[in-house]
Design an enzyme around this catalytic site. Structure first.
Site, mmCIF file in Angstrom:
data_model
loop_
_atom_site.group_PDB
_atom_site.id
_atom_site.type_symbol
_atom_site.label_atom_id
_atom_site.label_comp_id
_atom_site.label_asym_id
_atom_site.label_seq_id
_atom_site.Cartn_x
_atom_site.Cartn_y
_atom_site.Cartn_z
ATOM 1 N N LYS A 104 -15.351 -8.921 3.995
ATOM 2 C CA LYS A 104 -14.186 -9.219 4.850
ATOM 3 C C LYS A 104 -14.529 -9.057 6.322
ATOM 4 O O LYS A 104 -15.295 -8.168 6.687
ATOM 5 C CB LYS A 104 -13.023 -8.280 4.511
ATOM 6 C CG LYS A 104 -12.342 -8.594 3.201
ATOM 7 C CD LYS A 104 -11.144 -7.684 3.020
ATOM 8 C CE LYS A 104 -10.419 -7.971 1.705
ATOM 9 N NZ LYS A 104 -9.431 -6.933 1.411
ATOM 10 N N ARG A 137 -1.882 -6.598 -8.187
ATOM 11 C CA ARG A 137 -0.696 -7.429 -7.917
ATOM 12 C C ARG A 137 -0.545 -8.528 -8.950
ATOM 13 O O ARG A 137 0.507 -8.710 -9.538
ATOM 14 C CB ARG A 137 -0.816 -8.063 -6.515
ATOM 15 C CG ARG A 137 -0.723 -7.058 -5.384
ATOM 16 C CD ARG A 137 -1.206 -7.641 -4.101
ATOM 17 N NE ARG A 137 -2.631 -7.932 -4.179
ATOM 18 C CZ ARG A 137 -3.445 -8.066 -3.136
ATOM 19 N NH1 ARG A 137 -2.969 -7.991 -1.914
ATOM 20 N NH2 ARG A 137 -4.721 -8.307 -3.305
ATOM 21 N N SER A 140 -2.644 -8.778 2.880
ATOM 22 C CA SER A 140 -2.913 -8.603 4.314
ATOM 23 C C SER A 140 -3.284 -9.937 4.965
ATOM 24 O O SER A 140 -2.838 -10.262 6.059
ATOM 25 C CB SER A 140 -4.032 -7.587 4.530
ATOM 26 O OG SER A 140 -3.637 -6.332 4.020
ATOM 27 N N HIS A 169 0.840 -1.212 0.000
ATOM 28 C CA HIS A 169 0.000 0.000 0.000
ATOM 29 C C HIS A 169 0.875 1.263 0.000
ATOM 30 O O HIS A 169 0.601 2.226 -0.710
ATOM 31 C CB HIS A 169 -0.896 0.035 1.247
ATOM 32 C CG HIS A 169 -1.903 -1.074 1.330
ATOM 33 N ND1 HIS A 169 -2.042 -1.872 2.438
ATOM 34 C CD2 HIS A 169 -2.828 -1.506 0.424
ATOM 35 C CE1 HIS A 169 -3.025 -2.745 2.226
ATOM 36 N NE2 HIS A 169 -3.504 -2.554 1.015
HETATM 37 O O1 PNS Z 1 -8.768 -3.506 0.168
HETATM 38 P P1 PNS Z 1 -10.093 -3.958 -0.371
HETATM 39 O O2 PNS Z 1 -10.837 -4.800 0.643
HETATM 40 O O3 PNS Z 1 -9.991 -4.646 -1.697
HETATM 41 O O4 PNS Z 1 -10.953 -2.601 -0.592
HETATM 42 C C1 PNS Z 1 -12.287 -2.674 -1.044
HETATM 43 C C2 PNS Z 1 -12.995 -1.325 -0.857
HETATM 44 C C3 PNS Z 1 -13.024 -0.947 0.601
HETATM 45 C C4 PNS Z 1 -12.264 -0.265 -1.663
HETATM 46 C C5 PNS Z 1 -14.447 -1.492 -1.422
HETATM 47 O O5 PNS Z 1 -15.082 -2.583 -0.803
HETATM 48 C C6 PNS Z 1 -15.284 -0.221 -1.274
HETATM 49 O O6 PNS Z 1 -15.142 0.703 -2.036
HETATM 50 N N1 PNS Z 1 -16.135 -0.198 -0.217
HETATM 51 C C7 PNS Z 1 -17.004 0.923 0.059
HETATM 52 C C8 PNS Z 1 -18.447 0.580 -0.315
HETATM 53 C C9 PNS Z 1 -18.601 0.619 -1.821
HETATM 54 O O7 PNS Z 1 -18.533 1.661 -2.441
HETATM 55 N N2 PNS Z 1 -18.810 -0.567 -2.395
HETATM 56 C C10 PNS Z 1 -18.976 -0.710 -3.819
HETATM 57 C C11 PNS Z 1 -17.638 -0.747 -4.523
HETATM 58 S S1 PNS Z 1 -17.908 -1.474 -6.045
#
Ligand code: PNS
Length: 161
Positions: free
Chosen positions: A45, A94, A132, A21
């Site tokens: 998650k 990645r 992670s 990150h």
């Molecule tokens: O590190 P991650 O878990 O891949 O991040 C995912 C994240 C937090 C960026 C995504 O789940 C998100 O944007 N969550 C906020 C809610 C939302 O907008 N969901 C729709 C995204 S398509």
């Protein structure tokens, strides 16, 4: 340069933040003037650290960088983007297995708001194995993060696990 190119949002779970990150943020700052790290909710998650703990770790990591801000996002990322008036999202890729998920997320975000663009940075080769979830397992079983985590995160993770 337009307004939208100056700032970008780097969203993620950051549970915990890794050197992968950190690398994406540093490289993003070669392209954008300002990066907002948006600690969001990924409903698929189960979190190890609370949002406040993740934000505190990120603040410690980037405490000397005034071009990085860190905020919690408790709803849709597109709503946050609108509130901030920043429509560029950065995500790191990645491996090929990240691609499907990232494609779906970027298309979903665009269908929610057509002003959103997601820019993908390819993770550096030597960091592309960092995940992670894998790190959490390694530390839980007594291993060390071996160059995968900022010091502050390694300390917190050892305390937690
Ligand atoms: O590190 P991650 O878990 O891949 O991040 C995912 C994240 C937090 C960026 C995504 O789940 C998100 O944007 N969550 C906020 C809610 C939302 O907008 N969901 C729709 C995204 S398509």
């Amino acid at each position: 340069m337009t307004k939208n190119l100056k700032s970008a949002i780097f969203p993620g779970s950051f549970d915990p933040p890794t050197l992968g990150h950190v690398n994406i943020v540093e490289r993003s700052l070669n392209i954008f003037d300002h990066v907002i790290i948006a600690v969001g909710i990924n409903t698929s998650k189960k979190n190890l650290f609370s949002t406040d703990e993740r934000i505190a770790m990120l603040q410690e990591i980037f405490k000397d960088n005034e071009n990085v801000t860190i905020e919690a996002v408790d709803g849709l990322m597109v709503e946050y983007a609108k509130k901030k008036d920043v429509f560029t999202i950065i995500r790191g890729i990645r491996t090929i297995s990240d691609y499907d998920y990232e494609l779906q997320m970027s298309l979903a975000n665009r269908s929610l708001d057509g002003r959103i663009e997601t820019i993908f940075l390819m993770t550096e080769g030597h960091l592309s194995h960092i995940r992670s979830s894998i790190i959490r397992e390694v530390i839980a079983m007594g291993g060390t993060s071996a160059g995968m985590l900022p010091d502050v995160v390694e300390r917190k993770l050892k305390e937690r696990l």
